[in-house]
Design an enzyme around this catalytic site. Structure first.
Site, short mmCIF file in Angstrom:
data_model
loop_
_atom_site.label_atom_id
_atom_site.label_comp_id
_atom_site.label_asym_id
_atom_site.label_seq_id
_atom_site.Cartn_x
_atom_site.Cartn_y
_atom_site.Cartn_z
N THR A 94 0.85 -1.15 0.05
CA THR A 94 0.00 -0.13 0.00
C THR A 94 0.95 1.28 0.05
O THR A 94 1.58 1.44 0.99
CB THR A 94 -0.90 -0.12 1.49
OG1 THR A 94 -1.66 -1.21 1.10
CG2 THR A 94 -1.83 1.19 1.59
N PHE A 128 -6.31 -6.28 -1.39
CA PHE A 128 -7.29 -6.19 -0.39
C PHE A 128 -7.43 -7.24 0.67
O PHE A 128 -8.55 -7.19 1.40
CB PHE A 128 -8.51 -5.62 -1.23
CG PHE A 128 -8.34 -4.52 -2.02
CD1 PHE A 128 -8.52 -3.26 -1.64
CD2 PHE A 128 -7.98 -4.59 -3.43
CE1 PHE A 128 -8.44 -2.13 -2.49
CE2 PHE A 128 -7.81 -3.51 -4.12
CZ PHE A 128 -7.91 -2.29 -3.62
N LYS A 142 -6.83 2.12 -2.99
CA LYS A 142 -6.31 1.56 -1.80
C LYS A 142 -6.69 2.30 -0.64
O LYS A 142 -7.25 1.74 0.34
CB LYS A 142 -4.99 0.77 -1.97
CG LYS A 142 -4.58 0.07 -0.55
CD LYS A 142 -5.46 -1.01 -0.40
CE LYS A 142 -5.03 -1.67 0.92
NZ LYS A 142 -5.96 -2.62 1.39
N CYS A 200 -3.26 -2.08 8.81
CA CYS A 200 -3.71 -1.28 7.92
C CYS A 200 -4.33 -0.10 7.99
O CYS A 200 -3.96 1.09 7.89
CB CYS A 200 -4.35 -2.13 6.66
SG CYS A 200 -3.44 -3.30 6.17
N LYS A 236 -8.09 -8.33 16.07
CA LYS A 236 -9.12 -9.34 15.65
C LYS A 236 -8.86 -10.63 15.64
O LYS A 236 -7.81 -11.33 15.85
CB LYS A 236 -9.81 -8.88 14.32
CG LYS A 236 -9.05 -9.17 12.95
CD LYS A 236 -9.31 -9.08 11.64
CE LYS A 236 -8.73 -9.44 10.40
NZ LYS A 236 -9.42 -9.17 9.30
N ARG A 244 -0.35 -5.55 15.49
CA ARG A 244 0.10 -4.03 15.21
C ARG A 244 -1.16 -3.26 15.29
O ARG A 244 -2.13 -3.49 15.08
CB ARG A 244 0.46 -4.11 13.81
CG ARG A 244 1.95 -4.55 13.42
CD ARG A 244 2.51 -4.49 12.03
NE ARG A 244 1.65 -5.80 11.18
CZ ARG A 244 2.07 -6.25 9.88
NH1 ARG A 244 2.98 -5.27 9.31
NH2 ARG A 244 1.58 -7.03 9.37
#
Ligand SMILES: NC(=O)c1ccc[n+]([C@@H]2O[C@H](COP(=O)([O-])OP(=O)(O)OC[C@H]3O[C@@H](n4cnc5c(N)ncnc54)[C@H](O)[C@@H]3O)[C@@H](O)[C@H]2O)c1
Length: 434
Positions: free
Chosen positions: A122, A152, A207, A263, A324, A331
């Protein structure tokens, strides 16, 4: 087709293994010898469901290899993907492009014959053109094109996302490069996955804009959760009522402790900086970042008030540390902001995570307890905090939890449990926005 993947991290390793599954001949190159040694011996350095089988199947078939040697891999390649990290640059929020540019320079030296260099990392708008410039400068005779192919995939469901994507975005300005990339992704024609071809700048923006939009949905519902708490509404029901509108959609409308991960936090910050650099405002994204920070802070207050106004000397059992479920990635996990704030005020934390413990130990205070089992974690606790909704925490034996605890406070930051049921079991139950 011969493919080289530079960087064998979460994205490079999954993408490399999936391209091999498509039938390409893939070499993953990484500077980290420890990682490459492990991969060569069949050990997968990250936790991602299904990745070990996918890798071993393709290694056995001779389509997937790992090396630290760039030269031979690049000399023979048709396509070289750059999938190195682009973390937040210390101090200013920009994406740090030093790994991307270093990779471009290294690749340039070894190019032989026509090769397409593809940015999968990215990267801010303009990076592909800079990569092009670096390669040309380093090796003026090189015969190459640069393309952008942002990724993605989501950690935790990365393989399914890669093999059955909603879309593939190709930033590509040469017919020859587009043909090679389309050929690589040809197996996706079977499932009619859309291939969206555009220019380099648009692919790069797609993105960041996608991630910022998803982060906006999360911050939006988190802001609504605060209002719901004040007025007696149920954010779960509000999100359902909103999400049934096809224009809104139900995904990414779950109130919780704020978004984290590798991200959204860094990409929202980078997008703000990109806009600033181009003299454009990004007030929505700035608010999204602010709301996310305050949501994490609000969770600390929520835990404190559930404990009667002070967490000092209270034993708090924390279930889940990763940002999650189904990943070991720590991170920017919300736990990294919430738990140190509680420890600073005297809380005694015992924690458990099915896969993230090793990483978590490096990033959280040493004074915390990292337990082997849920039972050990919960034993004698004044409160349980459900931080990450791993499957094994979704169906807890509530009577057993209650009997193991010293207190009866249950703080559910993921809205997994139903209030009525928790009250019936004798818990003082707190959740988010309900
Ligand atoms: N993790 C995700 O869920 C995700 C999803 C979509 C996009 N992305 C983007 O993909 C990129 C990579 O992310 P990641 O999570 O895989 O990062 P990562 O940190 O897990 O992996 C990066 C790897 O690149 C290696 N590397 C760095 N410089 C190198 C060089 N010159 N030569 C060879 N190897 C080198 C590192 O050793 C490391 O193993 C980032 O730009 C990220 O924003 C990540």
């Amino acid at each position: 087709m011969k493919v080289v993947m530079i960087g064998a991290g979460y994205v490079g390793l999954v993408s490399g293994a999936c391209f091999a599954e498509f039938g390409a001949n893939v070499i993953c190159v990484d500077k980290d010898e420890f990682k490459i040694n492990a991969l060569q011996q069949g050990d997968i350095p990250i936790y991602e469901p299904g990745l070990d089988d996918l890798v071993s199947r393709n290694v056995e078939a001779g389509r997937l290899n790992f090396t630290v040697e760039l030269r031979q891999a690049v000399e023979n390649a048709d396509l070289v993907f750059i999938a190195v990290g682009t973390p937040t640059r210390r101090g200013d929020g920009h994406a740090d492009l030093k790994y991307v540019y270093a990779a471009a320079e290294e690749i340039a030296t070894y190019l032989k014959g026509y090769t397409v260099i593809v940015d999968k990392s990215t990267v801010p708008v303009g990076t592909a053109r800079e990569v092009q410039r670096i390669i040309k400068k380093t090796n003026p005779d090189a015969c190459f094109d640069v393309a952008s192919n942002p990724e993605f995939l989501r950690e935790g469901s990365a393989i399914g996302d890669f093999l059955r994507p909603d879309r593939v975005v190709l930033g590509c300005e040469s017919g020859k490069a587009e043909k090679l990339l389309r050929e690589l992704y040809r197996p996706l024609n079977l499932i009619e996955a859309p291939i969206h071809v555009t220019n380099l700048e648009s692919a790069e923006i797609i993105k960041y804009a996608s991630n910022a939009f998803l982060a906006t949905k999360i911050s939006f519902i988190n802001e609504m959760s605060q209002l719901c708490e004040k007025v007696g509404a149920d954010v779960h029901s509000v999100a359902k009522g909103m999400g049934l509108d096809g224009r809104i959609g139900k995904k990414f409308l779950h109130a919780g402790p704020g978004y984290g991960g590798s991200c959204f936090p860094k990409d929202t910050l980078a997008l703000i900086r990109i806009a600033q650099e181009h003299g454009v405002s990004s007030r929505i994204v700035e608010s999204v970042v602010e709301v996310n920070a305050s949501q994490k802070a609000r969770m600390v207050t929520k835990i404190r008030s559930a404990l009667g106004g002070s967490e000092a000397d209270k034993i708090i059992a924390v279930l889940g540390l990763t940002f999650k479920p189904e990943t070991d990635d720590m991170r920017d996990a919300p736990s990294l902001a919430i738990l140190p704030a509680l420890i600073d005020r005297g809380a005694i934390i015992k924690s458990h995570d099915p896969e993230g413990m090793e990483e978590a130990k490096k990033l959280l205070p040493d004074s915390m307890g990292f337990m082997e089992s849920v039972e050990e974690t919960i034993k004698d606790a004044d409160a349980v905090v459900l931080m990450t909704e791993w499957n094994q925490y979704r169906g807890l034996d509530l009577a057993n939890v209650k009997s193991l605890m010293k207190g009866n406070v249950f703080i559910d930051l993921r809205n997994v449990y139903e209030k009525d049921v928790m009250l019936q079991h004798g818990f003082e139950y707190t959740c988010v926005g309900r």
